[in-house]
Motif scaffolding. Sequence first.
Motif, PDB file in Angstrom:
ATOM      1  N   ALA A  27     -22.087 -29.747 -98.616  1.00 60.10           N
ATOM      2  CA  ALA A  27     -20.777 -29.127 -98.846  1.00 60.10           C
ATOM      3  C   ALA A  27     -20.933 -27.636 -99.112  1.00 60.10           C
ATOM      4  O   ALA A  27     -20.146 -26.820 -98.615  1.00 60.10           O
ATOM      5  CB  ALA A  27     -20.063 -29.815-100.000  1.00 60.10           C
ATOM      6  N   GLU A  28     -21.959 -27.266 -99.880  1.00 59.97           N
ATOM      7  CA  GLU A  28     -22.225 -25.842-100.156  1.00 59.97           C
ATOM      8  C   GLU A  28     -22.524 -25.087 -98.863  1.00 59.97           C
ATOM      9  O   GLU A  28     -22.087 -23.951 -98.675  1.00 59.97           O
ATOM     10  CB  GLU A  28     -23.398 -25.688-101.123  1.00 59.97           C
ATOM     11  CG  GLU A  28     -23.073 -25.988-102.556  1.00 59.97           C
ATOM     12  CD  GLU A  28     -22.393 -24.835-103.274  1.00 59.97           C
ATOM     13  OE1 GLU A  28     -22.226 -23.749-102.693  1.00 59.97           O
ATOM     14  OE2 GLU A  28     -22.027 -25.044-104.435  1.00 59.97           O
ATOM     15  N   ALA A  29     -23.280 -25.709 -97.972  1.00 65.09           N
ATOM     16  CA  ALA A  29     -23.617 -25.060 -96.703  1.00 65.09           C
ATOM     17  C   ALA A  29     -22.361 -24.820 -95.868  1.00 65.09           C
ATOM     18  O   ALA A  29     -22.187 -23.733 -95.294  1.00 65.09           O
ATOM     19  CB  ALA A  29     -24.627 -25.907 -95.930  1.00 65.09           C
ATOM     20  N   TYR A  30     -21.483 -25.814 -95.798  1.00 67.18           N
ATOM     21  CA  TYR A  30     -20.218 -25.621 -95.086  1.00 67.18           C
ATOM     22  C   TYR A  30     -19.381 -24.542 -95.757  1.00 67.18           C
ATOM     23  O   TYR A  30     -18.719 -23.745 -95.087  1.00 67.18           O
ATOM     24  CB  TYR A  30     -19.420 -26.923 -95.024  1.00 67.18           C
ATOM     25  CG  TYR A  30     -19.860 -27.884 -93.948  1.00 67.18           C
ATOM     26  CD1 TYR A  30     -19.871 -27.516 -92.607  1.00 67.18           C
ATOM     27  CD2 TYR A  30     -20.233 -29.179 -94.271  1.00 67.18           C
ATOM     28  CE1 TYR A  30     -20.255 -28.404 -91.621  1.00 67.18           C
ATOM     29  CE2 TYR A  30     -20.614 -30.088 -93.291  1.00 67.18           C
ATOM     30  CZ  TYR A  30     -20.622 -29.692 -91.966  1.00 67.18           C
ATOM     31  OH  TYR A  30     -20.996 -30.579 -90.992  1.00 67.18           O
ATOM     32  N   LYS A  31     -19.385 -24.511 -97.076  1.00 64.99           N
ATOM     33  CA  LYS A  31     -18.632 -23.484 -97.802  1.00 64.99           C
ATOM     34  C   LYS A  31     -19.150 -22.095 -97.438  1.00 64.99           C
ATOM     35  O   LYS A  31     -18.360 -21.176 -97.176  1.00 64.99           O
ATOM     36  CB  LYS A  31     -18.729 -23.694 -99.311  1.00 64.99           C
ATOM     37  CG  LYS A  31     -17.913 -22.672-100.106  1.00 64.99           C
ATOM     38  CD  LYS A  31     -18.178 -22.781-101.583  1.00 64.99           C
ATOM     39  CE  LYS A  31     -19.361 -21.924-101.866  1.00 64.99           C
ATOM     40  NZ  LYS A  31     -19.517 -21.381-103.170  1.00 64.99           N
ATOM     41  N   TYR A  38     -14.651 -16.320 -92.958  1.00 63.34           N
ATOM     42  CA  TYR A  38     -13.521 -15.666 -93.632  1.00 63.34           C
ATOM     43  C   TYR A  38     -13.755 -14.156 -93.716  1.00 63.34           C
ATOM     44  O   TYR A  38     -12.854 -13.368 -93.426  1.00 63.34           O
ATOM     45  CB  TYR A  38     -13.340 -16.260 -95.031  1.00 63.34           C
ATOM     46  CG  TYR A  38     -12.186 -15.642 -95.789  1.00 63.34           C
ATOM     47  CD1 TYR A  38     -10.911 -16.162 -95.663  1.00 63.34           C
ATOM     48  CD2 TYR A  38     -12.378 -14.542 -96.607  1.00 63.34           C
ATOM     49  CE1 TYR A  38      -9.838 -15.591 -96.344  1.00 63.34           C
ATOM     50  CE2 TYR A  38     -11.321 -13.966 -97.293  1.00 63.34           C
ATOM     51  CZ  TYR A  38     -10.052 -14.487 -97.154  1.00 63.34           C
ATOM     52  OH  TYR A  38      -9.000 -13.916 -97.823  1.00 63.34           O
ATOM     53  N   ASN A  39     -14.957 -13.763 -94.087  1.00 68.91           N
ATOM     54  CA  ASN A  39     -15.273 -12.329 -94.189  1.00 68.91           C
ATOM     55  C   ASN A  39     -15.217 -11.629 -92.841  1.00 68.91           C
ATOM     56  O   ASN A  39     -14.977 -10.416 -92.788  1.00 68.91           O
ATOM     57  CB  ASN A  39     -16.638 -12.132 -94.844  1.00 68.91           C
ATOM     58  CG  ASN A  39     -16.602 -12.446 -96.317  1.00 68.91           C
ATOM     59  OD1 ASN A  39     -15.590 -12.268 -96.976  1.00 68.91           O
ATOM     60  ND2 ASN A  39     -17.714 -12.937 -96.841  1.00 68.91           N
ATOM     61  N   ALA A  48     -11.832 -24.563 -90.608  1.00 72.86           N
ATOM     62  CA  ALA A  48     -12.592 -25.703 -90.081  1.00 72.86           C
ATOM     63  C   ALA A  48     -13.838 -25.973 -90.936  1.00 72.86           C
ATOM     64  O   ALA A  48     -14.150 -27.133 -91.236  1.00 72.86           O
ATOM     65  CB  ALA A  48     -12.987 -25.448 -88.632  1.00 72.86           C
ATOM     66  N   ALA A  49     -14.538 -24.924 -91.345  1.00 68.95           N
ATOM     67  CA  ALA A  49     -15.738 -25.095 -92.166  1.00 68.95           C
ATOM     68  C   ALA A  49     -15.388 -25.652 -93.540  1.00 68.95           C
ATOM     69  O   ALA A  49     -16.053 -26.575 -94.039  1.00 68.95           O
ATOM     70  CB  ALA A  49     -16.483 -23.772 -92.295  1.00 68.95           C
ATOM     71  N   ILE A  66     -12.921 -25.164-105.401  1.00 68.39           N
ATOM     72  CA  ILE A  66     -13.179 -23.923-104.660  1.00 68.39           C
ATOM     73  C   ILE A  66     -12.892 -24.120-103.176  1.00 68.39           C
ATOM     74  O   ILE A  66     -12.272 -23.265-102.533  1.00 68.39           O
ATOM     75  CB  ILE A  66     -14.622 -23.444-104.884  1.00 68.39           C
ATOM     76  CG1 ILE A  66     -14.801 -22.971-106.327  1.00 68.39           C
ATOM     77  CG2 ILE A  66     -15.006 -22.348-103.888  1.00 68.39           C
ATOM     78  CD1 ILE A  66     -16.236 -22.704-106.715  1.00 68.39           C
ATOM     79  N   LEU A  67     -13.326 -25.254-102.624  1.00 67.36           N
ATOM     80  CA  LEU A  67     -13.109 -25.524-101.200  1.00 67.36           C
ATOM     81  C   LEU A  67     -11.630 -25.573-100.857  1.00 67.36           C
ATOM     82  O   LEU A  67     -11.192 -24.965 -99.873  1.00 67.36           O
ATOM     83  CB  LEU A  67     -13.787 -26.833-100.800  1.00 67.36           C
ATOM     84  CG  LEU A  67     -15.307 -26.832-100.874  1.00 67.36           C
ATOM     85  CD1 LEU A  67     -15.840 -28.239-100.688  1.00 67.36           C
ATOM     86  CD2 LEU A  67     -15.902 -25.875 -99.866  1.00 67.36           C
TER      87      LEU A  67
END
Length: 79
Positions: A27-31, A38-39, A48-49, A66-67
């Motif tokens: 999940a952290e990797a997708y975040k 986003y940046n 999507a991510a 956060i997600l």
Amino acid sequence: MRSWELKGYSTRVHDTELIWVLFTARAEAYKEDGNYEYNRKKFKEAIAAYTEAIKVKCDDAHLNAILYTNRATAQICLG
């Protein structure tokens, strides 16, 4: 129980703990992918991510908050 190397420490963990760690890492990797997009102002890709990260269903309530917040922010940026 299995012995695993986690962040340089030798730790004995139950399989369920290992699964939790792996789900959280995924999940952290997708975040991070979502944050990168986003940046770059690639809001559809960011959404999507973040959605993929949410689908992982990790048990970390803070990460999940956060997600959802990041995905909502990207949706607002789309208009």
